[in-house]
Design a protein around this motif. Sequence first.
Motif, PDB file in Angstrom:
ATOM      1  N   LEU A 148       0.833  -1.200   0.000  1.00 32.12           N
ATOM      2  CA  LEU A 148       0.000   0.000   0.000  1.00 32.12           C
ATOM      3  C   LEU A 148       0.870   1.254   0.000  1.00 32.12           C
ATOM      4  O   LEU A 148       0.583   2.229  -0.707  1.00 32.12           O
ATOM      5  N   LEU A 149       1.927   1.223   0.791  1.00 33.98           N
ATOM      6  CA  LEU A 149       2.830   2.367   0.884  1.00 33.98           C
ATOM      7  C   LEU A 149       3.537   2.611  -0.445  1.00 33.98           C
ATOM      8  O   LEU A 149       3.633   3.753  -0.911  1.00 33.98           O
ATOM      9  N   ALA A 150       4.017   1.538  -1.081  1.00 35.64           N
ATOM     10  CA  ALA A 150       4.689   1.682  -2.378  1.00 35.64           C
ATOM     11  C   ALA A 150       3.740   2.248  -3.422  1.00 35.64           C
ATOM     12  O   ALA A 150       4.112   3.125  -4.208  1.00 35.64           O
ATOM     13  N   ARG A 152       1.144   4.176  -2.945  1.00 36.41           N
ATOM     14  CA  ARG A 152       0.885   5.592  -2.667  1.00 36.41           C
ATOM     15  C   ARG A 152       2.084   6.444  -3.091  1.00 36.41           C
ATOM     16  O   ARG A 152       1.924   7.521  -3.677  1.00 36.41           O
ATOM     17  N   LEU A 153       3.292   5.974  -2.817  1.00 37.78           N
ATOM     18  CA  LEU A 153       4.494   6.711  -3.200  1.00 37.78           C
ATOM     19  C   LEU A 153       4.596   6.841  -4.718  1.00 37.78           C
ATOM     20  O   LEU A 153       4.960   7.897  -5.242  1.00 37.78           O
ATOM     21  N   ASN A 154       4.285   5.756  -5.418  1.00 40.58           N
ATOM     22  CA  ASN A 154       4.434   5.756  -6.877  1.00 40.58           C
ATOM     23  C   ASN A 154       3.338   6.528  -7.595  1.00 40.58           C
ATOM     24  O   ASN A 154       3.461   6.819  -8.782  1.00 40.58           O
ATOM     25  N   SER A 155       2.286   6.870  -6.880  1.00 37.35           N
ATOM     26  CA  SER A 155       1.179   7.591  -7.518  1.00 37.35           C
ATOM     27  C   SER A 155       1.322   9.100  -7.413  1.00 37.35           C
ATOM     28  O   SER A 155       0.467   9.834  -7.895  1.00 37.35           O
ATOM     29  N   ARG A 156       2.397   9.549  -6.782  1.00 33.84           N
ATOM     30  CA  ARG A 156       2.599  10.996  -6.654  1.00 33.84           C
ATOM     31  C   ARG A 156       4.029  11.340  -7.029  1.00 33.84           C
ATOM     32  O   ARG A 156       4.917  10.491  -6.983  1.00 33.84           O
ATOM     33  N   PRO A 157       4.288  12.575  -7.430  1.00 32.86           N
ATOM     34  CA  PRO A 157       5.643  12.941  -7.867  1.00 32.86           C
ATOM     35  C   PRO A 157       6.633  12.948  -6.711  1.00 32.86           C
ATOM     36  O   PRO A 157       6.268  13.164  -5.560  1.00 32.86           O
ATOM     37  N   GLY A 158       7.885  12.697  -7.071  1.00 37.88           N
ATOM     38  CA  GLY A 158       8.952  12.708  -6.065  1.00 37.88           C
ATOM     39  C   GLY A 158      10.009  11.696  -6.429  1.00 37.88           C
ATOM     40  O   GLY A 158       9.801  10.838  -7.297  1.00 37.88           O
ATOM     41  N   PRO A 159      11.166  11.758  -5.791  1.00 32.88           N
ATOM     42  CA  PRO A 159      12.264  10.852  -6.144  1.00 32.88           C
ATOM     43  C   PRO A 159      11.941   9.406  -5.786  1.00 32.88           C
ATOM     44  O   PRO A 159      11.325   9.116  -4.772  1.00 32.88           O
ATOM     45  N   ARG A 161      11.246   5.160  -7.398  1.00 31.09           N
ATOM     46  CA  ARG A 161      10.145   4.253  -7.732  1.00 31.09           C
ATOM     47  C   ARG A 161      10.254   3.110  -6.741  1.00 31.09           C
ATOM     48  O   ARG A 161      11.314   2.489  -6.601  1.00 31.09           O
ATOM     49  N   PHE A 162       9.177   2.808  -6.038  1.00 27.30           N
ATOM     50  CA  PHE A 162       9.234   1.899  -4.902  1.00 27.30           C
ATOM     51  C   PHE A 162       8.601   0.561  -5.265  1.00 27.30           C
ATOM     52  O   PHE A 162       7.451   0.506  -5.711  1.00 27.30           O
ATOM     53  N   LEU A 163       9.383  -0.515  -5.090  1.00 32.21           N
ATOM     54  CA  LEU A 163       8.928  -1.857  -5.431  1.00 32.21           C
ATOM     55  C   LEU A 163       8.899  -2.704  -4.169  1.00 32.21           C
ATOM     56  O   LEU A 163       9.923  -2.878  -3.500  1.00 32.21           O
ATOM     57  N   TRP A 164       7.719  -3.224  -3.840  1.00 32.52           N
ATOM     58  CA  TRP A 164       7.590  -4.132  -2.697  1.00 32.52           C
ATOM     59  C   TRP A 164       7.736  -5.565  -3.181  1.00 32.52           C
ATOM     60  O   TRP A 164       6.997  -6.005  -4.055  1.00 32.52           O
ATOM     61  N   LEU A 165       8.710  -6.285  -2.616  1.00 30.31           N
ATOM     62  CA  LEU A 165       8.887  -7.707  -2.877  1.00 30.31           C
ATOM     63  C   LEU A 165       8.526  -8.459  -1.607  1.00 30.31           C
ATOM     64  O   LEU A 165       9.215  -8.340  -0.585  1.00 30.31           O
ATOM     65  N   ALA A 166       7.422  -9.198  -1.641  1.00 36.09           N
ATOM     66  CA  ALA A 166       6.960  -9.916  -0.449  1.00 36.09           C
ATOM     67  C   ALA A 166       7.959 -11.013  -0.084  1.00 36.09           C
ATOM     68  O   ALA A 166       8.392 -11.785  -0.942  1.00 36.09           O
ATOM     69  N   SER A 167       8.340 -11.065   1.186  1.00 31.24           N
ATOM     70  CA  SER A 167       9.279 -12.086   1.659  1.00 31.24           C
ATOM     71  C   SER A 167       9.157 -12.210   3.166  1.00 31.24           C
ATOM     72  O   SER A 167       8.594 -11.338   3.831  1.00 31.24           O
ATOM     73  N   SER A 168       9.706 -13.274   3.715  1.00 34.18           N
ATOM     74  CA  SER A 168       9.759 -13.407   5.160  1.00 34.18           C
ATOM     75  C   SER A 168      10.707 -12.364   5.744  1.00 34.18           C
ATOM     76  O   SER A 168      11.561 -11.808   5.040  1.00 34.18           O
ATOM     77  N   SER A 169      10.579 -12.117   7.042  1.00 38.42           N
ATOM     78  CA  SER A 169      11.456 -11.145   7.702  1.00 38.42           C
ATOM     79  C   SER A 169      12.916 -11.555   7.604  1.00 38.42           C
ATOM     80  O   SER A 169      13.800 -10.728   7.344  1.00 38.42           O
ATOM     81  N   THR A 170      13.189 -12.844   7.809  1.00 43.33           N
ATOM     82  CA  THR A 170      14.582 -13.311   7.760  1.00 43.33           C
ATOM     83  C   THR A 170      15.163 -13.150   6.365  1.00 43.33           C
ATOM     84  O   THR A 170      16.300 -12.699   6.199  1.00 43.33           O
ATOM     85  N   ARG A 171      14.385 -13.502   5.363  1.00 42.98           N
ATOM     86  CA  ARG A 171      14.898 -13.350   3.993  1.00 42.98           C
ATOM     87  C   ARG A 171      15.121 -11.880   3.657  1.00 42.98           C
ATOM     88  O   ARG A 171      16.073 -11.525   2.965  1.00 42.98           O
ATOM     89  N   LEU A 336       9.768   7.737   4.359  1.00 43.82           N
ATOM     90  CA  LEU A 336       9.441   7.948   5.774  1.00 43.82           C
ATOM     91  C   LEU A 336       8.433   9.077   5.953  1.00 43.82           C
ATOM     92  O   LEU A 336       7.577   9.020   6.836  1.00 43.82           O
ATOM     93  N   ASP A 337       8.525  10.077   5.094  1.00 43.60           N
ATOM     94  CA  ASP A 337       7.563  11.190   5.139  1.00 43.60           C
ATOM     95  C   ASP A 337       6.149  10.710   4.831  1.00 43.60           C
ATOM     96  O   ASP A 337       5.196  11.005   5.548  1.00 43.60           O
ATOM     97  N   VAL A 338       6.030   9.986   3.723  1.00 39.41           N
ATOM     98  CA  VAL A 338       4.708   9.515   3.292  1.00 39.41           C
ATOM     99  C   VAL A 338       4.162   8.494   4.283  1.00 39.41           C
ATOM    100  O   VAL A 338       2.960   8.470   4.583  1.00 39.41           O
ATOM    101  N   MET A 339       5.038   7.659   4.823  1.00 38.90           N
ATOM    102  CA  MET A 339       4.617   6.629   5.777  1.00 38.90           C
ATOM    103  C   MET A 339       3.919   7.222   6.991  1.00 38.90           C
ATOM    104  O   MET A 339       2.974   6.638   7.534  1.00 38.90           O
TER     105      MET A 339
END
Length: 368
Positions: A148-150, A152-159, A161-171, A336-339
């Motif tokens: 969701l955060l990625a 929102r970030l990618n839908s508005r201008p700014g430095p 491009r944010f890609l979420w790759l689902a993985s376990s915490s350890t990985r 961090l700002d958008v979050m």
Amino acid sequence: MTKPAANRVRELRDARGLSQLALAAAAELTRQSVGAIEAGRAMPGVDVALRLALALDCTVEELFSGSSGESVVVTEPFAGPLSGRVALAHLAGRWVSYPLVGNGMRTSADGLAARTTGHGRLQVEPVRPLAEARENIIVMGCAAALGLLADRLNSRPGPGRFLWLASSSTRALESLARSQAHVAGVHLVDSRTGEANVADVQRHARREPIELVTLARWEEGLLTAPGNPKKLRRVADLGRRGLRLVTREPGAGARRLLDRELREAGLLEVLDKATVQATGHLEVAHAVSMGAGDVGIATRDVAIAYGLDFVPLAEERYDLAIPLAAMEDPRIARLLDVMTAAAVRQELSSLGYDVRFCGDRVAKVGTA
């Protein structure tokens, strides 16, 4: 048009999953015209070039500048197929590729890869300018909130491009340590101290200082079909005969919680009877919702998303692990700002996240 530029039209069309007929319709051309352009037999005028670029979601310059000299050798392919659609990121002075399979079909590719001869390296033919791919920020972790955060970030201008790759915490932590990710999302409670995340980050941080920033607190618990038809109230109930359990992979925070709870209940043998192993909270919820399993451990947000019953077992803190040296990167600063923006916090709250401590910098790991 040169032959490489003609190939570029075909590559971009293939990357976007368009047939010649579909591209022709979108660009208000005939299929024969598109075929002639792709074969290098026709040179489009300015108006046709503009329509093709619009239909392929690229610039005219990108479309006709050619790409044969722009390929890049990736020295660290991420786990997965060594061919097909990939995302790219530039970390620690080299390119890393990530296969876009499964849920990755929702993400537009940076390039098309094929196995090369040396040590599993990949040669990637970009379908997005490499200057844009250099801006990619890879965020790994199991929280659906990261997607969701990625978005929102990618839908508005700014430095960035944010890609979420689902993985376990350890990985995610292992990838951060290998400079294969910019940010790792973690929820790992130390079995000895009960402290969240710090011990595991310390084990993976090596010599690079890491800062932990809280995204939210969330609840983990038992997911069951609507109405909880099996009347499951506690982990001890998982020992019932015939119950179909959906587990998580080793290294996942949810699996660590399940192992701990089963050990305390004297029911570790239940793990040997699990019918499904899922690779994320969303997969657990999907399996239960489809009837592939009766119960699994996951988070309240995915129970809400799938309309499942939820029996809480534990509350945990979900942190973002970020290299200290990257905290001044404008892309990370924007994340961090958008979050912490009010709209994001409101949306996360609606999914059961406790966002009162969102943005808190809770620890620096690996510093003197």
